[in-house]
Write a protein that holds these residues in place. Structure first.
Motif, PDB file in Angstrom:
ATOM      1  N   TYR A  95      -7.529  -6.722  -1.064  1.00 18.75           N
ATOM      2  CA  TYR A  95      -7.452  -6.271  -2.459  1.00 18.75           C
ATOM      3  C   TYR A  95      -8.036  -7.319  -3.399  1.00 18.75           C
ATOM      4  CZ  TYR A  95      -5.425  -5.097  -6.988  1.00 18.75           C
ATOM      5  OH  TYR A  95      -5.248  -4.821  -8.316  1.00 18.75           O
ATOM      6  N   GLU A  96      -7.762  -8.583  -3.125  1.00 22.64           N
ATOM      7  CA  GLU A  96      -8.309  -9.658  -3.953  1.00 22.64           C
ATOM      8  C   GLU A  96      -9.830  -9.722  -3.851  1.00 22.64           C
ATOM      9  OE1 GLU A  96      -6.849 -11.616  -6.171  1.00 22.64           O
ATOM     10  OE2 GLU A  96      -5.005 -10.476  -5.833  1.00 22.64           O
ATOM     11  N   LEU A  97     -10.381  -9.360  -2.685  1.00 23.98           N
ATOM     12  CA  LEU A  97     -11.840  -9.355  -2.522  1.00 23.98           C
ATOM     13  C   LEU A  97     -12.497  -8.185  -3.263  1.00 23.98           C
ATOM     14  CD1 LEU A  97     -12.142 -10.177   1.294  1.00 23.98           C
ATOM     15  CD2 LEU A  97     -12.603 -11.723  -0.629  1.00 23.98           C
ATOM     16  N   GLU A  98     -11.745  -7.112  -3.471  1.00 20.97           N
ATOM     17  CA  GLU A  98     -12.313  -5.929  -4.113  1.00 20.97           C
ATOM     18  C   GLU A  98     -12.664  -6.178  -5.578  1.00 20.97           C
ATOM     19  OE1 GLU A  98      -9.459  -2.852  -3.569  1.00 20.97           O
ATOM     20  OE2 GLU A  98     -10.021  -2.448  -1.493  1.00 20.97           O
ATOM     21  N   LEU A 152      -2.432   1.805   6.107  1.00 19.92           N
ATOM     22  CA  LEU A 152      -3.450   2.392   6.982  1.00 19.92           C
ATOM     23  C   LEU A 152      -4.061   3.630   6.351  1.00 19.92           C
ATOM     24  CD1 LEU A 152      -1.805   2.063  10.518  1.00 19.92           C
ATOM     25  CD2 LEU A 152      -3.828   0.859   9.690  1.00 19.92           C
ATOM     26  N   LEU A 153      -3.263   4.445   5.690  1.00 19.10           N
ATOM     27  CA  LEU A 153      -3.779   5.652   5.038  1.00 19.10           C
ATOM     28  C   LEU A 153      -4.746   5.298   3.904  1.00 19.10           C
ATOM     29  CD1 LEU A 153      -0.550   7.857   4.934  1.00 19.10           C
ATOM     30  CD2 LEU A 153      -2.646   8.346   6.218  1.00 19.10           C
ATOM     31  N   ILE A 154      -4.490   4.197   3.218  1.00 18.28           N
ATOM     32  CA  ILE A 154      -5.416   3.746   2.162  1.00 18.28           C
ATOM     33  C   ILE A 154      -6.755   3.342   2.772  1.00 18.28           C
ATOM     34  CG2 ILE A 154      -5.833   2.005   0.384  1.00 18.28           C
ATOM     35  CD1 ILE A 154      -2.761   1.912  -0.021  1.00 18.28           C
ATOM     36  N   TYR A 155      -6.725   2.578   3.864  1.00 19.26           N
ATOM     37  CA  TYR A 155      -7.966   2.203   4.551  1.00 19.26           C
ATOM     38  C   TYR A 155      -8.735   3.453   4.991  1.00 19.26           C
ATOM     39  CZ  TYR A 155      -6.187  -2.614   5.010  1.00 19.26           C
ATOM     40  OH  TYR A 155      -5.721  -3.881   4.771  1.00 19.26           O
ATOM     41  N   ILE A 156      -8.018   4.381   5.606  1.00 17.57           N
ATOM     42  CA  ILE A 156      -8.655   5.601   6.116  1.00 17.57           C
ATOM     43  C   ILE A 156      -9.287   6.384   4.968  1.00 17.57           C
ATOM     44  CG2 ILE A 156      -8.244   7.830   7.246  1.00 17.57           C
ATOM     45  CD1 ILE A 156      -5.967   6.408   8.814  1.00 17.57           C
ATOM     46  N   TYR A 157      -8.593   6.449   3.842  1.00 19.52           N
ATOM     47  CA  TYR A 157      -9.093   7.209   2.687  1.00 19.52           C
ATOM     48  C   TYR A 157     -10.469   6.713   2.237  1.00 19.52           C
ATOM     49  CZ  TYR A 157      -9.668   8.517  -2.197  1.00 19.52           C
ATOM     50  OH  TYR A 157     -10.187   8.965  -3.390  1.00 19.52           O
ATOM     51  N   THR A 181       2.176  12.100   0.450  1.00 13.36           N
ATOM     52  CA  THR A 181       1.046  12.824  -0.161  1.00 13.36           C
ATOM     53  C   THR A 181       1.129  12.783  -1.686  1.00 13.36           C
ATOM     54  OG1 THR A 181       2.269  14.909   0.032  1.00 13.36           O
ATOM     55  CG2 THR A 181       0.752  14.351   1.819  1.00 13.36           C
ATOM     56  N   GLN A 182       2.350  12.878  -2.209  1.00 15.58           N
ATOM     57  CA  GLN A 182       2.532  12.816  -3.662  1.00 15.58           C
ATOM     58  C   GLN A 182       2.164  11.433  -4.194  1.00 15.58           C
ATOM     59  OE1 GLN A 182       6.556  13.545  -4.960  1.00 15.58           O
ATOM     60  NE2 GLN A 182       5.963  13.912  -7.073  1.00 15.58           N
ATOM     61  N   PHE A 183       2.572  10.395  -3.496  1.00 15.66           N
ATOM     62  CA  PHE A 183       2.258   9.024  -3.909  1.00 15.66           C
ATOM     63  C   PHE A 183       0.746   8.795  -3.942  1.00 15.66           C
ATOM     64  CE2 PHE A 183       1.181   4.701  -2.483  1.00 15.66           C
ATOM     65  CZ  PHE A 183       1.731   3.950  -3.524  1.00 15.66           C
ATOM     66  N   MET A 184       0.053   9.190  -2.881  1.00 22.21           N
ATOM     67  CA  MET A 184      -1.401   8.996  -2.822  1.00 22.21           C
ATOM     68  C   MET A 184      -2.112   9.821  -3.888  1.00 22.21           C
ATOM     69  SD  MET A 184      -2.144   6.849  -0.255  1.00 22.21           S
ATOM     70  CE  MET A 184      -3.728   7.241   0.501  1.00 22.21           C
ATOM     71  N   ASP A 185      -1.656  11.041  -4.119  1.00 22.29           N
ATOM     72  CA  ASP A 185      -2.279  11.901  -5.133  1.00 22.29           C
ATOM     73  C   ASP A 185      -2.138  11.305  -6.532  1.00 22.29           C
ATOM     74  OD1 ASP A 185      -3.687  13.965  -4.120  1.00 22.29           O
ATOM     75  OD2 ASP A 185      -2.105  15.457  -4.222  1.00 22.29           O
ATOM     76  N   GLN A 186      -0.979  10.751  -6.818  1.00 20.87           N
ATOM     77  CA  GLN A 186      -0.743  10.180  -8.142  1.00 20.87           C
ATOM     78  C   GLN A 186      -1.548   8.912  -8.355  1.00 20.87           C
ATOM     79  OE1 GLN A 186       3.521   9.680  -8.164  1.00 20.87           O
ATOM     80  NE2 GLN A 186       3.919  11.765  -8.881  1.00 20.87           N
ATOM     81  N   ARG A 187      -1.607   8.067  -7.350  1.00 24.93           N
ATOM     82  CA  ARG A 187      -2.256   6.769  -7.527  1.00 24.93           C
ATOM     83  C   ARG A 187      -3.777   6.837  -7.483  1.00 24.93           C
ATOM     84  NH1 ARG A 187       1.468   3.137  -9.524  1.00 24.93           N
ATOM     85  NH2 ARG A 187       3.499   3.778  -8.723  1.00 24.93           N
ATOM     86  N   LEU A 188      -4.329   7.823  -6.798  1.00 17.54           N
ATOM     87  CA  LEU A 188      -5.788   7.898  -6.623  1.00 17.54           C
ATOM     88  C   LEU A 188      -6.395   9.140  -7.275  1.00 17.54           C
ATOM     89  CD1 LEU A 188      -5.904   6.786  -2.869  1.00 17.54           C
ATOM     90  CD2 LEU A 188      -6.292   5.364  -4.900  1.00 17.54           C
ATOM     91  N   ALA A 189      -5.675   9.724  -8.207  1.00 20.22           N
ATOM     92  CA  ALA A 189      -6.132  10.970  -8.843  1.00 20.22           C
ATOM     93  C   ALA A 189      -7.478  10.803  -9.546  1.00 20.22           C
ATOM     94  CB  ALA A 189      -5.077  11.470  -9.832  1.00 20.22           C
ATOM     95  N   PHE A 234      -7.248   2.588  -7.707  1.00 25.86           N
ATOM     96  CA  PHE A 234      -6.886   1.825  -6.513  1.00 25.86           C
ATOM     97  C   PHE A 234      -5.381   1.607  -6.520  1.00 25.86           C
ATOM     98  CE2 PHE A 234      -8.586  -0.872  -9.894  1.00 25.86           C
ATOM     99  CZ  PHE A 234      -7.494  -1.664 -10.190  1.00 25.86           C
ATOM    100  N   ILE A 235      -4.859   1.152  -5.412  1.00 31.31           N
ATOM    101  CA  ILE A 235      -3.421   0.934  -5.278  1.00 31.31           C
ATOM    102  C   ILE A 235      -3.174  -0.556  -5.115  1.00 31.31           C
ATOM    103  CG2 ILE A 235      -1.365   1.424  -3.886  1.00 31.31           C
ATOM    104  CD1 ILE A 235      -2.636   4.072  -3.098  1.00 31.31           C
ATOM    105  N   VAL A 236      -2.532  -1.151  -6.094  1.00 28.86           N
ATOM    106  CA  VAL A 236      -2.247  -2.585  -6.027  1.00 28.86           C
ATOM    107  C   VAL A 236      -1.133  -2.808  -5.004  1.00 28.86           C
ATOM    108  CG1 VAL A 236      -2.959  -2.967  -8.406  1.00 28.86           C
ATOM    109  CG2 VAL A 236      -0.571  -2.467  -7.915  1.00 28.86           C
ATOM    110  N   PRO A 237      -1.138  -3.941  -4.335  1.00 29.08           N
ATOM    111  CA  PRO A 237      -0.142  -4.192  -3.281  1.00 29.08           C
ATOM    112  C   PRO A 237       1.300  -4.015  -3.746  1.00 29.08           C
ATOM    113  CG  PRO A 237      -1.874  -5.840  -3.193  1.00 29.08           C
ATOM    114  CD  PRO A 237      -2.123  -5.034  -4.423  1.00 29.08           C
TER     115      PRO A 237
END
Length: 269
Positions: A126-129, A85-90, A37-45, A20-23
């Motif tokens: 994020y706190e609810l997750e 928004l991209l995190i929500y969509i993912y 794309t690089q950021f999302m790939d690294q954080r959610l690999a 997951f991606i912390v705030p």
């Protein structure tokens, strides 16, 4: 049995663990598409099923923008709000069609984009997750225990796993139906109309801010400028310039007119 349940929970915890991606990790600066794309790939690999799977691609981002899930970038750069928004969509795209995701996110995009509120909402979700993760772990372990009692793994490993998969699928389907009912209760929103309305509101805010600045500038004009303006409107001449002694300023040399020559015999030469 208690020890077996604890061991089962440990195994399930490892299997359902998600990246997951912390705030605090979301960049405050704007990023180009390759950087996003690089950021999302690294954080959610860790969420990939296979190594060659992609978390996010340029094509996906362009499609989200085309379908008005994502506001267009500014000067080809994406802000912190775009990444949220991209995190929500993912996460949502794995269980919901694009149309449903659009219905969920459009009000947030219209009302909160380009404001601190978008980040604040992400922090709260994020706190609810965190507690929800342990709820999922506990309910999954209970389902596994039910299956084990009915179809012990030692007797039939295939039947045990098949029944467990079925219960998980049943759980997912029932929750998906609940999600669909909740989405159907949301008001219908035309993304195009909502975007146009938001754009008009921002223009109105800019005009009001511009008028406010103009009023402040007018109030700060020099006093001499206001005096001259007042004299012009009232028709009065401004007072004569005085010297430091308080006397009228002397005229510049060469500006006085010489007296006419005296007449002779009543007629001038």
């Amino acid at each position: 049995m208690d020890e077996q349940l604890l061991q089962l929970k440990r195994e399930i915890r490892e299997m359902i663990r998600l990246d997951f991606i912390v705030p605090e990790d979301i960049p405050e600066i704007e990023l180009y598409m390759d950087q996003v794309t690089q950021f999302m790939d690294q954080r959610l690999a860790g969420n990939k099923r296979a190594e060659e799977d992609k978390i996010l691609t340029k094509t996906m981002i362009n499609n989200y923008t085309k379908n008005r899930l994502l506001p267009p970038p500014r000067n080809k750069r994406y802000s912190k709000e775009h990444i949220i928004l991209l995190i929500y969509i993912y996460y949502l795209k794995n269980v919901l069609p694009i149309g449903d995701i659009q219905k969920i996110l459009t009000p947030m995009t219209t009302d909160c984009f380009d404001s601190d509120k978008m980040g604040e909402i992400y922090n709260d979700i994020y706190e609810l997750e965190k507690p929800q993760y342990f709820n999922i772990e506990a309910s999954t372990a209970k389902a596994a225990a039910l299956v084990e009692r009915k179809f012990p793994q030692e007797e039939d490993a295939y039947l045990n796993k098949m029944a467990f998969i079925y219960l998980l699928g049943y759980d997912m389907f029932s929750k998906k139906r609940l999600i669909e009912k909740l989405i159907d209760e949301l008001p219908e929103v035309d993304p195009k109309a909502a975007a146009a309305e938001a754009k008009a509101e921002k223009k109105a805010e800019k005009r009001a801010e511009k008028a406010k600045r103009a009023r402040k500038t007018a109030a700060k004009r020099p006093a001499a400028g206001r005096t001259a303006s007042k004299a012009q409107t009232t028709g009065k001449k401004p007072a004569a310039r005085k010297t430091t002694a308080g006397k009228p300023a002397a005229k510049k040399p060469g500006t006085t007119r010489k007296p006419a020559a005296p007449k002779k015999n009543g007629t001038p030469k």
